[in-house]
Design a protein around this motif. Structure first.
Motif, short mmCIF file in Angstrom:
data_model
loop_
_atom_site.label_atom_id
_atom_site.label_comp_id
_atom_site.label_asym_id
_atom_site.label_seq_id
_atom_site.Cartn_x
_atom_site.Cartn_y
_atom_site.Cartn_z
N SER A 210 0.82 -1.20 0.00
CA SER A 210 0.00 0.00 0.00
C SER A 210 0.86 1.26 0.00
O SER A 210 1.99 1.26 0.48
CB SER A 210 -0.93 0.01 1.21
OG SER A 210 -0.19 0.21 2.41
N SER B 29 5.10 4.84 2.26
CA SER B 29 5.39 6.19 2.76
C SER B 29 5.99 6.14 4.15
O SER B 29 6.98 6.82 4.44
CB SER B 29 4.10 7.01 2.78
OG SER B 29 4.33 8.29 3.30
N GLU C 82 0.44 3.86 1.77
CA GLU C 82 0.65 4.30 3.14
C GLU C 82 1.86 3.61 3.76
O GLU C 82 2.69 4.24 4.42
CB GLU C 82 -0.60 4.04 3.98
CG GLU C 82 -0.46 4.45 5.42
CD GLU C 82 -1.66 4.08 6.27
OE1 GLU C 82 -1.67 4.43 7.46
OE2 GLU C 82 -2.60 3.43 5.75
N LYS C 83 1.98 2.28 3.54
CA LYS C 83 3.09 1.53 4.12
C LYS C 83 4.42 1.97 3.52
O LYS C 83 5.42 2.12 4.23
CB LYS C 83 2.88 0.03 3.90
CG LYS C 83 1.71 -0.54 4.69
CD LYS C 83 1.93 -0.42 6.19
CE LYS C 83 0.77 -1.02 6.96
NZ LYS C 83 0.93 -0.87 8.42
#
Length: 294
Positions: free
Chosen positions: A244, A249, A246-247
């Motif tokens: 993902s 980042s 988010e991960k």
């Protein structure tokens, strides 16, 4: 038989329960982490216990459980959601040749940390010292202490010689006392779950309705029992969200400024290894810079 988790309530006894068959997902995780039989036994039962407990969370919430021990078994970490999606790791995944007893596996006093999250936000967390030398019993003890809810969990796992499908069965049941539950009755039922005859009920496969037999055994001779109310059914499944945005980042932004400068200077793709699914992700320098600038 596909994996399933069933939630319900023993009406009249005021006891909530969750039953799960996790054979397929445990088999998958044991293979991913290349567990030896000792590690697989511990890891598989923790997976089942985590599915059982997480299934009782409100919609959308997730439970992160971290078992830590001072013995040869260092840690088991499982992230499980209300929807029975999960991932996990065990360290080390080989224990047979380095530990010959329970004391050597677990050491003295371990610790269980749990964190309940909703959409990335921490709702609550707790830590409990544990020393029962069984991660599932330690887990039940943790919730009895941290949440002040009487809890009992029974989780079994069995194996076959098949290297591609080493887990023959993995299932379990958890009970929790609801408000107005008679704790003497709860204790009677807890003791039933500790008997070998009860464990034998959980060992049955081949499509037999295990849950029906398990409930019949639990409510036997309990005069206050009215009925078994079955709630929702969900399917335990392995899901890793390491890909993902988010991960990526979070991981990339954790890199220090000097290290970032070195990565840009070398201009080679950055390799990120996921401990949960064992995948290796390659991120170009251009992609790294994009994450660092956001």
């Amino acid at each position: 038989m596909n994996d399933v988790c069933v939630k319900g309530r023993l009406d009249g006894l005021e006891i909530a329960f969750a039953f799960a068959d996790t054979t397929e997902v445990v088999n998958k995780l044991v293979l991913i982490h290349d567990c030896d039989p000792v590690a697989a036994h511990l890891f598989g039962r923790c997976i089942t216990a985590s599915v059982l407990r997480a299934s009782l969370l409100p919609d959308g919430q997730r439970l992160n459980i971290n078992w830590q021990y001072p013995g040869e078994l260092k840690a088991i970490v499982i992230d499980a959601g209300h929807d029975a999606s999960l991932r996990g790791i065990i360290s080390p995944s080989y224990l047979h040749n380095i530990a010959q007893s329970q004391d050597e596996i677990f050491g003295d006093i371990g610790e269980i940390k749990t964190v309940v999250m909703d959409k990335g936000k921490v709702l609550r967390s707790s830590v409990t010292p544990v020393s029962l030398h069984d991660p599932v019993n330690d887990f039940a003890y943790h919730f009895s202490i941290s949440d002040q809810i009487e809890t009992s969990i029974k989780a079994l796992i069995g194996f076959t010689p098949d290297e591609k499908n080493p887990v023959a069965l993995s299932n379990g049941i958890m009970i929790q006392a609801l408000p107005n539950c008679d704790l003497n009755i709860f204790e009677n039922i807890r003791k039933k779950m500790e008997k070998d005859s009860f464990a034998n009920l959980l060992k049955v496969k081949d499509g037999k309705n295990i849950l029906e037999d398990v409930i019949d055994e639990l409510i036997r001779d309990e005069n206050d029992y009215h009925s078994c109310i079955i709630g929702s059914k969900i399917s335990p499944k392995f899901i890793c969200n390491c890909s993902s945005e988010e991960k990526f980042s979070i991981v990339l932004k954790s890199i220090s400024i000097p290290e970032r400068m070195e990565i840009v200077k070398e201009n080679n793709p950055l390799k990120i290894n996921c401990e949960f699914c064992k995948k290796t992700h390659e991120v170009t320098v251009k992609e790294c810079i994009k994450y660092w600038n956001n």
